[in-house]
Design an enzyme around this catalytic site. Sequence first.
Site, PDB file in Angstrom:
ATOM      1  CG  ASP A 265      -2.944  -0.591   1.259  1.00 50.27           C
ATOM      2  OD1 ASP A 265      -3.475  -1.107   2.291  1.00 50.27           O
ATOM      3  OD2 ASP A 265      -2.894  -1.254   0.466  1.00 50.27           O
TER       4      ASP A 265
HETATM    5  C1  BGC Z   1      -3.269  -3.813   2.922  1.00 49.43           C
HETATM    6  C2  BGC Z   1      -4.195  -3.671   2.220  1.00 49.43           C
HETATM    7  C3  BGC Z   1      -4.947  -3.682   4.357  1.00 49.43           C
HETATM    8  C4  BGC Z   1      -3.883  -2.914   4.738  1.00 49.43           C
HETATM    9  C5  BGC Z   1      -4.248  -2.128   6.192  1.00 49.43           C
HETATM   10  C6  BGC Z   1      -1.899  -3.075   3.651  1.00 49.43           C
HETATM   11  O1  BGC Z   1      -1.029  -3.647   3.740  1.00 49.43           O
HETATM   12  O2  BGC Z   1      -2.395  -4.269   1.242  1.00 49.43           O
HETATM   13  O3  BGC Z   1      -4.920  -5.049   2.501  1.00 49.43           O
HETATM   14  O4  BGC Z   1      -6.616  -3.076   4.597  1.00 49.43           O
HETATM   15  O5  BGC Z   1      -2.639  -2.988   5.147  1.00 49.43           O
HETATM   16  O6  BGC Z   1      -4.063  -2.962   7.406  1.00 49.43           O
END
Ligand code: BGC
Length: 718
Positions: A265
């Site tokens: 993530d």
């Molecule tokens: C979130 C994810 C997301 C990623 C990319 C993160 O902050 O937890 O769910 O896919 O950002 O945008």
Amino acid sequence: MNKTNLTNLVNQMTLTEKVDQLLQLAAAFYSDKAEEKTGPMSDLGLNEDNINNAGTTLGISGAKEAIRVQKTYMEKNRLNIPTLLMADIVHGFRTIFPIPLALGSSWDLSVAEKMAEVSAKEAAVSGLHVTFSPMVDLVRDPRWGRVMESTGEDSFLNSRFAAAFVKGYQGDDLANDFSRVAACVKHFAAYGAAIGGRDYNTVNMSERQLRESYLPGYKAALDAGAKLVMTSFNVVDGVPATGNEWLFRDVLRDEFGFDGVVISDWGAVKEIVAHGVVADEKGAAELAIKAGVDIEMMTTCYSRYLAELIAEGRVAESLLDEAVLRILQLKNDLGLFENPYRGADEWLEAELILSDEHRQIAEEIAAKSIVLLKNEQILPLKRSEKVAIIGPAAQTQDILGAWSWQGKQSEAISLVTGARRLSKNIVVGQEVFDYFEPSQAAINEALALAKSADKVVLALGEQEWMSGEAASRSDITLPEAQLDLVKLVLAQNEQVVVTLYNGRPLDLRGIDGAKAIVEAWFPGTEGGTALAKILWGDYNPSARLSMSFPESVGQVPVYYNCDNTGRPYESDPDEKYVSKYLDVSNYAKYPFGFGLSYSQFDYESLTLEDQVMTEDRNLRGSVRVTNQSDVAGVETVQLYIYDKVGQVTRPVKELKGFYRVALAAKASQVVAFEIDESMLQYVHTNQKMSSDSGEFELLVGPNSRDLLKVTFALKKNR
Ligand code: BGC
């Protein structure tokens, strides 16, 4: 390309090129305006070479831009490896659909599949290849803002939805069907169990519970073919998921057989340091690569330290090679080596995006997601009635929800706009009505309108920023000004329908005086159209909650499939020494599976053909469902099982099946079902699924509370 060719390609890459392949950077780094990327570059300590060779990107879209980025990238890439464009297309690309929690309320898998298919179509023509969806984290705490991204509190329902999303996004042939995108299931694992509902907080649970309740959703997405898995921000048994070798190597890869790409993530590799299980970024890189994280999103622990770790012999180069191979394999699976621009197409983009057809689908899906929570003979509204539509959400276009990156509020249909298309007999205010601090003029105007009308639609709720990532709330009631407004309006007119836009189950104390409550969630671009049609009866509500609404926030988490405990509340709610609160019941206000309709469905004659089943002999049964009303409608027949004696404690009921039944006015249908041994299995102390001989209850009905019951037994030979 076949696997040998891909392996040859890996062999031709330099160590630096391989490490760069694992880096994912956001759109700013690929801007054609130098000034936009210099800041982020120096922040991350990257040079032009890193950017030119970073294997994947995040958040680039628009066919023209996607083609430009790919062209420039490939011109600079020594081995002609294409880049890969990913983004969060969670509930729609430009045509925005209801938030996933609302989609879960549809209990209609075709809804999820269709929304994913249309989202993929719009994303793919805009040049995207991968979506960071579905999010299938099981959720029990509505204080957590990200419950809006999940389909709810039940692992069976979540699993079915997870598979439907993946099917809709990916179709059957990603390498040739360029209207589809690859799906990334997230967040592995158990992100939804953040203690206290506070985002990014610690998760703490037994392995057994993890396996029984939390892992099935992800597993279902993988079984449906999801190409990627995203790590979660939390710890799993004390070890940050993003560096958790047991979770990713033993469980995900070895046990579940996943051979696709694992992506961290955003920033999660570097965050291993803050978690405090390594001292520095180098340690974080070591843990993550050993755990099997292939792509590092938006931090540079790999870029800075992998080569060093390999030189020092702390990390085997084969781990890097296997990660690179998986990323190249994904590019190949998407057909990018042959067609680096893939679906990106400016002409189609203009044609498809936010087309009338997509808007129509969005409307139908929104209508299937809106839950009628209460109705004391006030809905549906009649066109002959004068209706005042008032309150902060009456005219708002803030109805898209938190993951609507490309969605535009200006393109959304408000409730008032939707209503005006249906009835000439509505009155609305001119003043802007604030969600938190409405002006006295706005309040006075609303009250005057309420008084002048036959019925009042009081449109309340949350704004988009109040749910989603980093949007936890400790108080999940409506803002005070809205609760005050309810009282003031009721004093003018008792015929009040409250409609709600929000991203989580709310504590609805304070609006009990309303005769009807309609939960519209964040319904997306055509939300106002769908909501108005529900209110005036053009659509008959059919949605059912997939997450319980608490009586009060103090009960949270309150979920239907809880354990009995040693001192069950049901045994005697008036007794002091049972598991209970002194000031509120143990029950949800509106439980899992609950939702009303303009039809009236009755259940009778729940029967089983036999009382005993074996591993080889299933039990067949049926229930009669009758629509007593004059209105055709769709009922969701829900089937739960209670295992009375288990090796470990069993939930008081568990959803094991559901059947959507369309019934004409006054029509009746016998709904048949079958129980097999696999439905009686659960995770035992050896962490494996199996069933036990013994007695079970079968519970069937319209929601998790109001159920008919019969008993049966399983007799196993062994
Ligand atoms: C979130 C994810 C997301 C990623 C990319 C993160 O902050 O937890 O769910 O896919 O950002 O945008």
